[in-house]
Design a protein around this motif. Sequence first.
Motif, PDB file in Angstrom:
ATOM      1  N   THR A   1       0.828  -1.207   0.000  1.00  0.00           N
ATOM      2  CA  THR A   1       0.000   0.000   0.000  1.00  0.00           C
ATOM      3  C   THR A   1       0.859   1.252   0.000  1.00  0.00           C
ATOM      4  O   THR A   1       0.589   2.215  -0.734  1.00  0.00           O
TER       5      THR A   1
ATOM      6  N   LEU B   1       2.342   1.620  -3.383  1.00  0.00           N
ATOM      7  CA  LEU B   1       1.346   2.118  -4.339  1.00  0.00           C
ATOM      8  C   LEU B   1       1.192   3.628  -4.218  1.00  0.00           C
ATOM      9  O   LEU B   1       1.089   4.339  -5.232  1.00  0.00           O
TER      10      LEU B   1
ATOM     11  N   TYR C   1       3.947   5.093  -5.955  1.00  0.00           N
ATOM     12  CA  TYR C   1       3.778   4.909  -7.397  1.00  0.00           C
ATOM     13  C   TYR C   1       3.125   6.136  -8.035  1.00  0.00           C
ATOM     14  O   TYR C   1       3.529   6.586  -9.116  1.00  0.00           O
TER      15      TYR C   1
ATOM     16  N   PHE D   1       3.492  -2.858 -10.399  1.00  0.00           N
ATOM     17  CA  PHE D   1       2.302  -2.001 -10.402  1.00  0.00           C
ATOM     18  C   PHE D   1       2.054  -1.394 -11.789  1.00  0.00           C
ATOM     19  O   PHE D   1       0.907  -1.072 -12.134  1.00  0.00           O
TER      20      PHE D   1
ATOM     21  N   CYS E   1      -0.445  -3.227 -13.537  1.00  0.00           N
ATOM     22  CA  CYS E   1      -1.801  -3.102 -12.997  1.00  0.00           C
ATOM     23  C   CYS E   1      -2.462  -1.810 -13.467  1.00  0.00           C
ATOM     24  O   CYS E   1      -3.683  -1.667 -13.349  1.00  0.00           O
ATOM     25  N   ASP E   2      -1.657  -0.898 -13.984  1.00  0.00           N
ATOM     26  CA  ASP E   2      -2.122   0.444 -14.330  1.00  0.00           C
ATOM     27  C   ASP E   2      -2.768   0.450 -15.711  1.00  0.00           C
ATOM     28  O   ASP E   2      -2.079   0.273 -16.728  1.00  0.00           O
TER      29      ASP E   2
ATOM     30  N   CYS F   1      -0.168  -7.501  -5.996  1.00  0.00           N
ATOM     31  CA  CYS F   1      -0.213  -6.110  -6.440  1.00  0.00           C
ATOM     32  C   CYS F   1      -1.561  -5.782  -7.090  1.00  0.00           C
ATOM     33  O   CYS F   1      -2.113  -4.696  -6.888  1.00  0.00           O
ATOM     34  N   GLU F   2      -2.093  -6.713  -7.851  1.00  0.00           N
ATOM     35  CA  GLU F   2      -3.415  -6.511  -8.457  1.00  0.00           C
ATOM     36  C   GLU F   2      -4.485  -6.371  -7.379  1.00  0.00           C
ATOM     37  O   GLU F   2      -5.412  -5.569  -7.506  1.00  0.00           O
TER      38      GLU F   2
ATOM     39  N   TRP G   1      -4.084  -2.912  -5.862  1.00  0.00           N
ATOM     40  CA  TRP G   1      -4.536  -1.910  -6.842  1.00  0.00           C
ATOM     41  C   TRP G   1      -6.064  -1.873  -6.874  1.00  0.00           C
ATOM     42  O   TRP G   1      -6.673  -0.796  -6.845  1.00  0.00           O
ATOM     43  N   SER G   2      -6.687  -3.030  -6.889  1.00  0.00           N
ATOM     44  CA  SER G   2      -8.147  -3.111  -6.931  1.00  0.00           C
ATOM     45  C   SER G   2      -8.767  -2.542  -5.657  1.00  0.00           C
ATOM     46  O   SER G   2      -9.809  -1.876  -5.700  1.00  0.00           O
TER      47      SER G   2
ATOM     48  N   TYR H   1      -7.810  -0.116  -3.785  1.00  0.00           N
ATOM     49  CA  TYR H   1      -7.780   1.348  -3.711  1.00  0.00           C
ATOM     50  C   TYR H   1      -8.147   2.020  -5.033  1.00  0.00           C
ATOM     51  O   TYR H   1      -7.920   3.223  -5.195  1.00  0.00           O
ATOM     52  N   ALA H   2      -8.727   1.257  -5.939  1.00  0.00           N
ATOM     53  CA  ALA H   2      -9.029   1.787  -7.273  1.00  0.00           C
ATOM     54  C   ALA H   2      -9.978   2.988  -7.228  1.00  0.00           C
ATOM     55  O   ALA H   2      -9.889   3.882  -8.079  1.00  0.00           O
TER      56      ALA H   2
END
Length: 216
Positions: A125, A128, A131, A167, A170-171, A188-189, A192-193, A195-196
Amino acid sequence: MAKKSNWNDDYWLLVVQLYLRKPVGLKPLYSKVMIDLCSEIHVSPSEVYSKMEAIDKLQTPRVERLWRTYSGSPTKLRRAVELLRQMKGFGSGGGFFDGVEVNETFERDFRPLPEDEQLTPAMLTLILDLYFRLTPLTMVAETPEVVELSQLMRIEPSKTAEVLGVFQYCDPYLNRQDVIFSQLLGPCEEIWSRYAQWTPVQLAEYADKLKDYFKS
């Protein structure tokens, strides 16, 4: 439907003890001492923090009695906490939680990933959040921000850079078409999902609180 809580009024003793731990007062929501206690009793940090605020403000007669009884007698409090842990079976597989369904949520964020024991979901987190502060060209081990975060999390900058690279896959805005073979892609996916729907500001505010865990 109200969310089920594992709170037990016996836990007030543990929260009072944590509050009195030096420096005396409210402990950061995601400090390690807070997470350690919350994981031990399976109660969310936000709920334990609200109890600590009640102690800080002496909000109820119960809290006032606890404060009068234990705030000036650390030895008495320590003995009461030791007895509580013995009675409730803390630190063992039996005792208090026998027959009780424990719905772990936040605890998993602070445990090592099966795919990589150097990392936890909480660390992913924070990476990310970083990122969204960098560009792909600066997602390398030599970038000062990468070095700084890595030092905080006590991992090598190359590991942080590796996660930043994953990441990128995932973007959706980068739309990477090449194939990546990394065991970290799944974790990582998932992060990412999760906090999308958050804005970068929301994620940054949460990450700032989460960093308290790594500062102690």
